[in-house]
Design an enzyme around this catalytic site. Structure first.
Site, PDB file in Angstrom:
ATOM      1  N   LYS A 206       0.836  -1.193   0.000  1.00 36.57           N
ATOM      2  CA  LYS A 206       0.000   0.000   0.000  1.00 36.57           C
ATOM      3  C   LYS A 206       0.878   1.253   0.000  1.00 36.57           C
ATOM      4  O   LYS A 206       0.677   2.160  -0.797  1.00 36.57           O
ATOM      5  CB  LYS A 206      -0.916  -0.012   1.226  1.00 36.57           C
ATOM      6  CG  LYS A 206      -1.774   1.219   1.343  1.00 36.57           C
ATOM      7  CD  LYS A 206      -2.699   1.168   2.541  1.00 36.57           C
ATOM      8  CE  LYS A 206      -3.336   2.534   2.749  1.00 36.57           C
ATOM      9  NZ  LYS A 206      -4.221   2.580   3.916  1.00 36.57           N
ATOM     10  N   GLU A 212      10.621  -4.632   4.370  1.00 35.17           N
ATOM     11  CA  GLU A 212      10.731  -6.026   3.919  1.00 35.17           C
ATOM     12  C   GLU A 212      10.397  -6.145   2.434  1.00 35.17           C
ATOM     13  O   GLU A 212      11.115  -6.790   1.667  1.00 35.17           O
ATOM     14  CB  GLU A 212       9.747  -6.912   4.702  1.00 35.17           C
ATOM     15  CG  GLU A 212      10.087  -7.115   6.159  1.00 35.17           C
ATOM     16  CD  GLU A 212       9.466  -6.063   7.066  1.00 35.17           C
ATOM     17  OE1 GLU A 212       9.215  -4.919   6.607  1.00 35.17           O
ATOM     18  OE2 GLU A 212       9.243  -6.382   8.248  1.00 35.17           O
ATOM     19  N   GLY A 263      -4.676  -1.697   5.091  1.00 34.44           N
ATOM     20  CA  GLY A 263      -3.926  -2.856   4.593  1.00 34.44           C
ATOM     21  C   GLY A 263      -4.632  -4.176   4.864  1.00 34.44           C
ATOM     22  O   GLY A 263      -4.758  -5.028   3.981  1.00 34.44           O
ATOM     23  N   ARG A 264      -5.134  -4.346   6.076  1.00 33.13           N
ATOM     24  CA  ARG A 264      -5.754  -5.630   6.429  1.00 33.13           C
ATOM     25  C   ARG A 264      -7.166  -5.763   5.854  1.00 33.13           C
ATOM     26  O   ARG A 264      -7.821  -6.770   6.066  1.00 33.13           O
ATOM     27  CB  ARG A 264      -5.742  -5.827   7.945  1.00 33.13           C
ATOM     28  CG  ARG A 264      -6.331  -4.678   8.740  1.00 33.13           C
ATOM     29  CD  ARG A 264      -5.953  -4.795  10.212  1.00 33.13           C
ATOM     30  NE  ARG A 264      -6.374  -3.652  11.011  1.00 33.13           N
ATOM     31  CZ  ARG A 264      -5.666  -2.522  11.132  1.00 33.13           C
ATOM     32  NH1 ARG A 264      -4.543  -2.357  10.461  1.00 33.13           N
ATOM     33  NH2 ARG A 264      -6.105  -1.532  11.894  1.00 33.13           N
ATOM     34  N   GLU A 349      -4.637  -6.552  14.984  1.00 28.19           N
ATOM     35  CA  GLU A 349      -4.096  -5.257  14.568  1.00 28.19           C
ATOM     36  C   GLU A 349      -5.189  -4.189  14.647  1.00 28.19           C
ATOM     37  O   GLU A 349      -4.919  -3.029  14.936  1.00 28.19           O
ATOM     38  CB  GLU A 349      -3.498  -5.330  13.153  1.00 28.19           C
ATOM     39  CG  GLU A 349      -2.592  -4.152  12.839  1.00 28.19           C
ATOM     40  CD  GLU A 349      -1.748  -4.317  11.572  1.00 28.19           C
ATOM     41  OE1 GLU A 349      -2.306  -4.174  10.473  1.00 28.19           O
ATOM     42  OE2 GLU A 349      -0.537  -4.589  11.676  1.00 28.19           O
ATOM     43  N   HIS A 380      -5.119 -33.142  17.466  1.00 25.34           N
ATOM     44  CA  HIS A 380      -4.018 -34.024  17.869  1.00 25.34           C
ATOM     45  C   HIS A 380      -2.867 -33.221  18.443  1.00 25.34           C
ATOM     46  O   HIS A 380      -1.745 -33.721  18.536  1.00 25.34           O
ATOM     47  CB  HIS A 380      -3.570 -34.856  16.672  1.00 25.34           C
ATOM     48  CG  HIS A 380      -4.688 -35.713  16.154  1.00 25.34           C
ATOM     49  ND1 HIS A 380      -4.948 -36.981  16.643  1.00 25.34           N
ATOM     50  CD2 HIS A 380      -5.666 -35.457  15.255  1.00 25.34           C
ATOM     51  CE1 HIS A 380      -6.019 -37.470  16.025  1.00 25.34           C
ATOM     52  NE2 HIS A 380      -6.477 -36.563  15.186  1.00 25.34           N
ATOM     53  N   LYS A 489      10.012  -0.988  14.011  1.00 23.87           N
ATOM     54  CA  LYS A 489      10.594  -0.646  12.700  1.00 23.87           C
ATOM     55  C   LYS A 489      11.703   0.373  12.880  1.00 23.87           C
ATOM     56  O   LYS A 489      12.771   0.272  12.268  1.00 23.87           O
ATOM     57  CB  LYS A 489       9.524  -0.041  11.776  1.00 23.87           C
ATOM     58  CG  LYS A 489       8.425  -0.997  11.337  1.00 23.87           C
ATOM     59  CD  LYS A 489       7.479  -0.269  10.368  1.00 23.87           C
ATOM     60  CE  LYS A 489       6.234  -1.086  10.077  1.00 23.87           C
ATOM     61  NZ  LYS A 489       5.259  -0.376   9.252  1.00 23.87           N
TER      62      LYS A 489
END
Ligand code: G6P
Length: 520
Positions: A206, A212, A263-264, A349, A380, A489
């Site tokens: 965005k 990253e 973003g999400r 978030e 399990h 960051k």
């Protein structure tokens, strides 16, 4: 009084009433007795919503509790807040932005409250048409066999979750890869299998500044050129609201979106391009249509039969009055393997906030911890804790009635397990021996889809978005910023050169020691 200036939720009359109701449940709410004693309970606490059926009847809730939660929603101005979101008000107040991901799935020409919104919707459809035409072009290009999405957070989790969920609709012969981590192992493992001439890189960000993603995009570009790739314009595209940034990077093919898409909440925008490449334009439109159907339900259904509101209010009841700190997601469909990770970002978030929308500290809990793995795998592993641990963890089952495969026997076994786990959590089993005793009465919600289709996935995800809106709205927080991700960051930027120089000045003793060990 508007939704923005109403008193904090713990000062509303319904909050005190809910406190009293919770205090009356001295040994917890007995779901078994409630189900046995009330023939109408399942009907009262189940409902249809677009593309899915929800059974809330195994939860620690009764009519008076839910009625009081409805009162809380009314006193908190939930409906007005929802309407403000749809009307394009800047409800993301710390960033002064509107929150309009719902506009991304509104049909072309759908009536809007203002001319500005109608104009925004027209732009949405122009971009969507261009993005889907490009997706079809890529699908028709037999030379492109590998598509690599480079993005992180919302620019990774949504597309990755949906591509996997809709694998049954994907055309064979094309592989989608998702690279998010700055850890070079991830990109390296993908690049080792690729050739420049058959690869397409989608740089999804965005902001087009995320460290990253920029590092991975730069490395992918130099790999491409080193390996003899020439036509960058054909092999790289960008999905971003920062068109200038993408252009400066050297990418010509850019699909944009707007600052009012968080973003999400962005898988419905150009960020959804990998999904469209996987399933095609028509199916992508079905994904949007499923989400839109849930938007309409959220907007129009009365509070009492408004599923996102009921789920979000149940979340408030559990978090603030029963002090449950987590919720486990149990999707009984292996294609939903990334749903828990997706929901972690969506909810934690959005609602992982300790101050109200004006910055005042909150005396009550907000986002629970979300976690989970597909069933039956979780059974399990950690289901032991769900059945016999000291903490009560509400479980949200997601089951899909029809399978997309034809392997005999598997689907019945899978569905039997989903039902049996919900049943076992609730029923328990008395045993004097202690170790074999199951206390039971452990709450769960059961969401049931007929089939896992683009449409039903769209509705399921929009349902989760709106339940997160609901709890965040009651708590009075801004669910649409994420300042909490910034500090790390900034510190990483300070530490990175120190790894080379060894300069530990000004660092605390622990960090300084670890820095030296990492250098050694
Ligand atoms: O899409 P981008 O701008 O690259 O952002 C990617 C992600 O990183 C940020 O740190 C935020 O925490 C996320 O909300 C966002 O989705």
């Amino acid at each position: 009084m508007g939704w923005a200036d109403r008193p904090r939720c713990d000062q509303l009359p319904a909050w005190g009433q809910l406190r009293a109701l919770s205090q009356a449940l001295t040994t917890g709410y007995d779901v078994r007795a409630a189900l046995a004693g009330d023939a109408g309970r399942v009907a009262r606490f189940s409902q249809d919503a677009p593309e899915l059926f929800a059974d809330l009847s195994k939860n620690w809730i009764d009519a008076s509790i839910e009625d009081t939660l409805f009162d809380l929603a009314e006193q908190a101005g939930l409906a007005a807040h929802r309407d403000a979101m749809f009307a394009g008000e800047r409800i993301n107040n710390t960033e002064q932005r509107a929150v309009l991901h719902t506009l991304l799935r509104a049909p072309a020409g759908a009536p809007q409250a203002t001319p500005a919104l109608a104009e925004a919707l027209a732009e949405v459809h122009q971009t969507l048409d261009a993005m889907l035409a490009y997706a079809e072009q890529v699908r028709a290009d037999a030379r492109i066999t590998d598509i690599v999405n480079i993005g992180i957070g919302g620019s990774d989790l949504g597309p990755q979750m949906a591509v996997r969920a809709l694998d049954a609709y994907a055309a064979p012969g094309r592989r989608l890869h998702f690279v998010s981590n700055v850890d070079g192992h991830e990109l390296d493992a993908v690049l080792r299998r690729l050739k420049p001439e058959s690869s397409l890189f989608l740089v999804a960000s965005k902001t087009f500044t995320t460290a990253e993603t920029m590092a991975n995009a730069r490395s992918a570009l130099s790999w491409f050129q080193r390996e003899g790739g020439t036509d960058v314009a054909r092999h790289f595209a960008a999905l971003s609201s920062n068109v200038d940034g993408a252009r400066a990077f050297g990418i010509a093919n850019i699909f944009g979106f707007w600052d009012w898409v968080g973003g999400r909440y962005s898988l419905w925008s150009a960020i959804g391009l990998p999904i469209a490449i996987a399933i095609g334009a028509e199916r992508f439109r079905e994904l949007l249509a499923g989400a839109h159907a849930m938007d309409t339900h959220f907007r129009e259904a009365p509070l009492r039969s408004n599923l996102p509101m009921r789920l979000g209010l149940l979340d408030v009841w559990y978090r603030n009055f029963l002090q449950f700190t987590s919720r486990s997601i149990a999707p009984y469909h292996s294609a939903l393997a990334r749903l828990p990770a997706y929901l972690q970002q969506l909810e934690m978030e959005s609602n992982g906030k300790r101050v109200d929308r004006h910055g005042g500290p909150l005396p009550y809990g907000t986002s629970p911890v979300l976690w989970g793995e597909p069933g039956t795998n979780g059974q399990h592993a950690y289901f032991q804790m769900l059945h016999q641990g000291t903490d009560v963890v509400p479980v949200e089952f997601v089951a899909v009635r029809e399978a997309a495969h034809r392997l005999p026997g598997h689907q019945a076994a899978l569905l039997a397990n989903a039902l049996a786990q919900a049943q076992a959590l609730m029923q328990g089993k008395a045993d004097a021996g202690g170790h074999r005793d199951f206390p039971g009465n452990r709450p769960s919600t059961f969401l049931l889809l007929q089939r896992l289709t683009p449409r039903s996935l769209g509705a399921l995800v929009a349902l989760q978005e709106h339940r997160v809106f609901t709890s965040g709205s009651v708590w009075g927080i801004n669910s649409f910023d994420q300042w909490g991700v910034e500090l790390g960051k900034v510190l990483a930027k300070d530490i990175e050169p120190r790894l080379a120089s060894g300069d530990a000045s000004g660092l605390d003793a622990s960090t300084a020691n670890l820095l030296q060990r990492l250098r050694g």
